[in-house]
Write a protein that holds these residues in place. Structure first.
Motif, PDB file in Angstrom:
ATOM      1  N   ASP A  97       0.851  -1.188   0.000  1.00 44.49           N
ATOM      2  CA  ASP A  97       0.000   0.000   0.000  1.00 44.49           C
ATOM      3  C   ASP A  97       0.881   1.230   0.000  1.00 44.49           C
ATOM      4  N   ARG A  98       0.593   2.181  -0.873  1.00 41.49           N
ATOM      5  CA  ARG A  98       1.379   3.407  -0.953  1.00 41.49           C
ATOM      6  C   ARG A  98       1.067   4.386   0.174  1.00 41.49           C
ATOM      7  N   ARG A  99      -0.033   4.187   0.851  1.00 45.95           N
ATOM      8  CA  ARG A  99      -0.331   5.021   2.010  1.00 45.95           C
ATOM      9  C   ARG A  99       0.563   4.610   3.178  1.00 45.95           C
ATOM     10  N   ALA A 130      -9.199  -7.391 -12.270  1.00 45.53           N
ATOM     11  CA  ALA A 130      -8.478  -8.461 -12.957  1.00 45.53           C
ATOM     12  C   ALA A 130      -7.717  -7.926 -14.162  1.00 45.53           C
ATOM     13  N   THR A 131      -8.318  -6.996 -14.893  1.00 46.91           N
ATOM     14  CA  THR A 131      -7.656  -6.421 -16.066  1.00 46.91           C
ATOM     15  C   THR A 131      -6.470  -5.565 -15.651  1.00 46.91           C
ATOM     16  N   LEU A 132      -6.592  -4.855 -14.526  1.00 47.73           N
ATOM     17  CA  LEU A 132      -5.456  -4.090 -14.000  1.00 47.73           C
ATOM     18  C   LEU A 132      -4.316  -5.011 -13.597  1.00 47.73           C
ATOM     19  N   VAL A 133      -4.656  -6.132 -12.980  1.00 52.93           N
ATOM     20  CA  VAL A 133      -3.631  -7.110 -12.581  1.00 52.93           C
ATOM     21  C   VAL A 133      -2.889  -7.640 -13.798  1.00 52.93           C
ATOM     22  N   GLU A 134      -3.624  -7.855 -14.893  1.00 58.24           N
ATOM     23  CA  GLU A 134      -3.010  -8.411 -16.096  1.00 58.24           C
ATOM     24  C   GLU A 134      -2.135  -7.410 -16.842  1.00 58.24           C
ATOM     25  N   ALA A 135      -2.336  -6.125 -16.588  1.00 58.15           N
ATOM     26  CA  ALA A 135      -1.538  -5.094 -17.265  1.00 58.15           C
ATOM     27  C   ALA A 135      -0.157  -5.041 -16.633  1.00 58.15           C
ATOM     28  N   LYS A 136       0.850  -5.484 -17.339  1.00 59.42           N
ATOM     29  CA  LYS A 136       2.191  -5.609 -16.773  1.00 59.42           C
ATOM     30  C   LYS A 136       2.836  -4.260 -16.462  1.00 59.42           C
ATOM     31  N   ASP A 137       2.310  -3.182 -17.040  1.00 59.88           N
ATOM     32  CA  ASP A 137       2.884  -1.862 -16.788  1.00 59.88           C
ATOM     33  C   ASP A 137       2.159  -1.112 -15.675  1.00 59.88           C
ATOM     34  N   GLN A 187       0.856  -1.151 -11.416  1.00 63.91           N
ATOM     35  CA  GLN A 187       0.887  -1.746 -10.083  1.00 63.91           C
ATOM     36  C   GLN A 187      -0.560  -1.763  -9.584  1.00 63.91           C
ATOM     37  N   ALA A 188      -1.216  -2.883  -9.815  1.00 62.76           N
ATOM     38  CA  ALA A 188      -2.655  -2.967  -9.562  1.00 62.76           C
ATOM     39  C   ALA A 188      -3.005  -2.717  -8.102  1.00 62.76           C
ATOM     40  N   HIS A 189      -2.093  -3.063  -7.193  1.00 66.22           N
ATOM     41  CA  HIS A 189      -2.393  -2.873  -5.768  1.00 66.22           C
ATOM     42  C   HIS A 189      -2.562  -1.403  -5.406  1.00 66.22           C
ATOM     43  N   ALA A 190      -2.099  -0.505  -6.262  1.00 68.31           N
ATOM     44  CA  ALA A 190      -2.175   0.930  -5.966  1.00 68.31           C
ATOM     45  C   ALA A 190      -3.525   1.528  -6.332  1.00 68.31           C
ATOM     46  N   ILE A 191      -4.394   0.752  -6.961  1.00 69.03           N
ATOM     47  CA  ILE A 191      -5.676   1.264  -7.442  1.00 69.03           C
ATOM     48  C   ILE A 191      -6.818   0.605  -6.680  1.00 69.03           C
ATOM     49  N   LYS A 192      -7.686   1.418  -6.093  1.00 73.80           N
ATOM     50  CA  LYS A 192      -8.914   0.915  -5.474  1.00 73.80           C
ATOM     51  C   LYS A 192     -10.058   1.172  -6.439  1.00 73.80           C
ATOM     52  N   VAL A 193     -10.890   0.157  -6.654  1.00 68.39           N
ATOM     53  CA  VAL A 193     -11.982   0.228  -7.623  1.00 68.39           C
ATOM     54  C   VAL A 193     -13.322   0.134  -6.907  1.00 68.39           C
ATOM     55  N   VAL A 194     -14.200   1.084  -7.185  1.00 71.19           N
ATOM     56  CA  VAL A 194     -15.563   1.088  -6.651  1.00 71.19           C
ATOM     57  C   VAL A 194     -16.511   1.274  -7.829  1.00 71.19           C
ATOM     58  N   THR A 195     -17.585   0.480  -7.877  1.00 68.98           N
ATOM     59  CA  THR A 195     -18.544   0.600  -8.976  1.00 68.98           C
ATOM     60  C   THR A 195     -19.948   0.811  -8.432  1.00 68.98           C
ATOM     61  N   ALA A 229      -2.561   7.263 -13.741  1.00 67.41           N
ATOM     62  CA  ALA A 229      -3.975   7.634 -13.753  1.00 67.41           C
ATOM     63  C   ALA A 229      -4.567   7.472 -15.152  1.00 67.41           C
ATOM     64  N   ASN A 230      -3.855   7.939 -16.163  1.00 65.05           N
ATOM     65  CA  ASN A 230      -4.341   7.825 -17.537  1.00 65.05           C
ATOM     66  C   ASN A 230      -4.419   6.370 -17.977  1.00 65.05           C
ATOM     67  N   ARG A 231      -3.409   5.595 -17.627  1.00 67.16           N
ATOM     68  CA  ARG A 231      -3.377   4.189 -18.024  1.00 67.16           C
ATOM     69  C   ARG A 231      -4.500   3.406 -17.344  1.00 67.16           C
ATOM     70  N   ALA A 232      -4.690   3.627 -16.038  1.00 71.40           N
ATOM     71  CA  ALA A 232      -5.750   2.927 -15.313  1.00 71.40           C
ATOM     72  C   ALA A 232      -7.120   3.290 -15.865  1.00 71.40           C
ATOM     73  N   SER A 233      -7.314   4.553 -16.208  1.00 68.86           N
ATOM     74  CA  SER A 233      -8.591   4.990 -16.777  1.00 68.86           C
ATOM     75  C   SER A 233      -8.857   4.312 -18.109  1.00 68.86           C
TER      76      SER A 233
END
Length: 210
Positions: free
Chosen positions: A46-48, A140-147, A149-157, A173-177
Motif C-alpha cells: 500500500d502506498r499510504r 483483474a484487467t489491472l492485474v493483467e496489465a504488466k505496466d 501496479q494494480a495494488h495501488a488502485i482501489k476500484v468502486v462501482t 492515472a491515464n493508463r488505469a482509466s
C-alpha cells in the motif's frame, strides 16, 4: 488478440469476478461501507502510510455510524483513501444527499468528500451484483496489465460507473482509466485519484510503511 492468450486470460477473469460476486452476495445490507477487495491481494502493498490506512479505516467506521443515524433509507457506500472520501450509491431526496455530504465533512481527519450519490430509487440486488462483477473485471484487467501496479488502485462501482482511487502518477492515472474503460459493462470512469509526481512516487515506494 492471440487466441491461446485469450483463452488463458479467461479463467483468471472468471475466478476473480466470481470471488467478488460471492462476497457481494453474502453482504447485501442497504448500507455498504468500504471498497471491495479481491481476496485481500490488493492490500499486500500500500502506498499510504500505515497511519493513513488506520485513519481511512476509522473514517469508514465513523461514516457507517453517521449515515445510519441520518436514516436516509438510501443505499450509501463510503470509501476513504488517504483521507479523501468517496460517497456513492443512491438516496431518496436531494436534502438527503446534502445531509450525507455535510455529515461526512465533519468527520475527524477527512480532507475532502467527493459526493457521487444519485437521487433515485435504491439499486436492486441484481444491479449491485452486476456492479461487483464489473469491479472484479476491472481489477483483474489491472492485474493483467504488466505496466501497472494494480495494488495501488482501489476500484468502486455504482450503477455501472467505475470510480478509481489511489496515490498515482498522471501516467498511471491515464493508463488505469484507459484500462477501466475497455472493460465490458463499464458505463463511465470517474477518477478520484491523489495525483503525485514520479519523484514523489519513487519516495513513496522507497520509504518504510509507517
Amino acid at each position: 488478440m492471440n487466441t491461446t492468450l485469450a483463452h488463458a486470460r479467461r479463467p483468471l477473469l472468471t475466478l476473480l469476478a466470481a470471488a467478488c460476486t460471492a462476497t457481494a452476495l453474502s453482504a447485501c445490507a442497504p448500507l455498504i461501507v468500504g471498497g471491495a477487495m479481491v481476496g485481500g491481494s490488493m492490500i499486500a502493498i500500500d502506498r499510504r502510510t500505515s497511519g493513513a490506512q488506520v485513519e481511512d479505516q476509522a473514517i469508514e467506521l465513523k461514516a457507517s455510524s453517521r449515515v445510519r443515524e441520518l436514516a436516509t433509507l438510501g443505499n450509501v457506500q463510503v470509501t476513504s483513501y488517504n483521507r479523501m472520501v468517496l460517497v456513492s450509491g443512491e438516496v431518496p431526496t436531494e436534502p438527503d444527499r446534502a445531509r450525507v455530504e455535510e455529515a461526512l465533512l465533519r468527520l475527524e481527519n477527512v480532507r475532502s468528500v467527493v459526493n457521487e450519490l444519485a437521487v433515485q430509487p435504491n439499486a436492486t440486488l441484481g444491479d449491485r451484483s452486476r456492479d461487483s462483477l464489473t469491479s472484479a473485471k476491472v481489477k483483474a484487467t489491472l492485474v493483467e496489465a504488466k505496466d501497472m501496479q494494480a495494488h495501488a488502485i482501489k476500484v468502486v462501482t455504482a450503477r455501472g460507473i467505475v470510480y478509481l482511487m489511489g496515490l498515482v502518477t498522471e501516467r498511471e492515472a491515464n493508463r488505469a482509466s484507459d484500462i477501466a474503460r475497455s472493460v465490458p459493462g463499464v458505463q463511465k470512469v470517474v477518477r478520484v485519484f491523489d495525483v503525485i509526481s514520479e519523484e514523489e512516487l519513487a519516495g513513496t515506494v522507497a520509504r518504510p510503511n509507517r
